[in-house]
Design an enzyme around this catalytic site. Structure first.
Site, PDB file in Angstrom:
ATOM      1  N   HIS A 110      -2.056 -19.302 -25.356  1.00  0.00           N
ATOM      2  CA  HIS A 110      -1.572 -20.555 -25.927  1.00  0.00           C
ATOM      3  C   HIS A 110      -2.747 -21.535 -26.036  1.00  0.00           C
ATOM      4  O   HIS A 110      -3.853 -21.251 -25.560  1.00  0.00           O
ATOM      5  CB  HIS A 110      -0.439 -21.147 -25.077  1.00  0.00           C
ATOM      6  CG  HIS A 110      -0.830 -21.411 -23.655  1.00  0.00           C
ATOM      7  ND1 HIS A 110      -0.318 -20.706 -22.604  1.00  0.00           N
ATOM      8  CD2 HIS A 110      -1.702 -22.292 -23.122  1.00  0.00           C
ATOM      9  CE1 HIS A 110      -0.857 -21.150 -21.482  1.00  0.00           C
ATOM     10  NE2 HIS A 110      -1.699 -22.107 -21.769  1.00  0.00           N
TER      11      HIS A 110
HETATM   12  C1  T46 Z   1      -3.578 -22.511 -18.939  1.00  0.00           C
HETATM   13  C2  T46 Z   1      -3.727 -21.255 -18.172  1.00  0.00           C
HETATM   14  C3  T46 Z   1      -5.127 -21.002 -17.728  1.00  0.00           C
HETATM   15  C4  T46 Z   1       4.551 -25.355 -13.871  1.00  0.00           C
HETATM   16  O1  T46 Z   1       5.701 -25.617 -13.493  1.00  0.00           O
HETATM   17  N1  T46 Z   1       3.551 -26.263 -13.683  1.00  0.00           N
HETATM   18  C5  T46 Z   1       2.277 -26.025 -14.067  1.00  0.00           C
HETATM   19  O2  T46 Z   1       1.396 -26.883 -13.861  1.00  0.00           O
HETATM   20  C6  T46 Z   1       1.984 -24.777 -14.737  1.00  0.00           C
HETATM   21  C7  T46 Z   1       0.567 -24.495 -15.208  1.00  0.00           C
HETATM   22  C8  T46 Z   1       2.991 -23.893 -14.930  1.00  0.00           C
HETATM   23  N2  T46 Z   1       4.258 -24.170 -14.496  1.00  0.00           N
HETATM   24  C9  T46 Z   1       5.309 -23.162 -14.667  1.00  0.00           C
HETATM   25  C10 T46 Z   1       5.729 -22.943 -16.101  1.00  0.00           C
HETATM   26  C11 T46 Z   1       6.087 -21.491 -16.149  1.00  0.00           C
HETATM   27  O3  T46 Z   1       7.450 -21.347 -15.790  1.00  0.00           O
HETATM   28  O4  T46 Z   1       4.805 -21.914 -14.197  1.00  0.00           O
HETATM   29  C12 T46 Z   1       5.236 -20.858 -15.051  1.00  0.00           C
HETATM   30  C13 T46 Z   1       4.053 -20.067 -15.579  1.00  0.00           C
HETATM   31  O5  T46 Z   1       3.265 -20.923 -16.444  1.00  0.00           O
HETATM   32  P1  T46 Z   1       2.447 -20.348 -17.694  1.00  0.00           P
HETATM   33  O6  T46 Z   1       3.202 -19.249 -18.326  1.00  0.00           O
HETATM   34  O7  T46 Z   1       2.092 -21.506 -18.565  1.00  0.00           O
HETATM   35  O8  T46 Z   1       1.138 -19.767 -16.969  1.00  0.00           O
HETATM   36  P2  T46 Z   1      -0.191 -19.210 -17.649  1.00  0.00           P
HETATM   37  O9  T46 Z   1      -0.998 -18.616 -16.567  1.00  0.00           O
HETATM   38  O10 T46 Z   1       0.117 -18.368 -18.828  1.00  0.00           O
HETATM   39  O11 T46 Z   1      -0.963 -20.512 -18.209  1.00  0.00           O
HETATM   40  C14 T46 Z   1      -1.485 -21.449 -17.287  1.00  0.00           C
HETATM   41  C15 T46 Z   1      -1.368 -22.869 -17.831  1.00  0.00           C
HETATM   42  O12 T46 Z   1      -0.020 -23.102 -18.191  1.00  0.00           O
HETATM   43  C16 T46 Z   1      -2.236 -23.117 -19.035  1.00  0.00           C
HETATM   44  O13 T46 Z   1      -2.311 -24.512 -19.286  1.00  0.00           O
HETATM   45  O14 T46 Z   1      -4.497 -22.954 -19.611  1.00  0.00           O
HETATM   46  O15 T46 Z   1      -2.855 -21.155 -17.038  1.00  0.00           O
END
Ligand code: T46
Length: 142
Positions: free
Chosen positions: A57
């Protein structure tokens, strides 16, 4: 393999100092000093799987620092014009991502731990999760 030398716009790569001795290692991250923004949020990625990519993303107006703590991973960063592959393969290796940059995290080694710092609180509505939408935004923001 994608190039690592020509980084996309808004992406910086450097190493935080590691303070190590016989007791173990320590890395210190300081807002507006070791990373170039004020920290609103810290999150940690761990218990990852080699075959499962994360990220995939972009964000519109967010600054992030990804600080590798232990293990390794591959980070793909893409500003819509330049796409690079960065190996976060040592403790303290850090990538700053500022602005409209698509990112993918892959090839996590066992035990990989990455600390992430952001200048914004979490807001799902700010995520761009469709690559074609990302490319359109890149084209209009030039
Ligand atoms: C990025 C990469 C490097 C939260 O509740 N709070 C938070 O601060 C974050 C980051 C996530 N979440 C929840 C939302 C989802 O239900 O944790 C779950 C997994 O998040 P996400 O699918 O966005 O995780 P990644 O590892 O794909 O992405 C994250 C960051 O979202 C993104 O900004 O740059 O790590």
């Amino acid at each position: 393999m994608l190039p690592t030398h020509n980084l996309p716009k808004g992406v910086q790569l450097f190493d935080h100092d590691i303070f190590g001795d016989k007791r173990g290692d320590l890395v210190s991250v300081e807002q507006n000093r070791t990373i170039p923004f004020e920290i609103a949020r810290v999150y940690t990625i761990f218990h990852t799987s080699y075959h499962m990519a994360r990220g995939c993303h972009a964000h519109i107006g967010m600054q992030q620092a990804l600080v590798n703590i232990t293990g390794s991973l591959t980070l793909i960063v893409d500003d819509g014009t330049v796409k690079s592959e960065i190996n976060l393969d040592r403790p303290g290796r850090t990538v700053i991502i500022n602005g409209l940059v698509w990112r993918e995290l892959t090839n996590f080694s066992p035990g990989s731990v990455i600390n992430c710092f952001s200048d914004k609180f979490y807001d799902e509505s700010e995520y761009i999760r469709d690559y074609n939408t990302f490319r359109s935004l890149c084209a209009t923001s030039k």
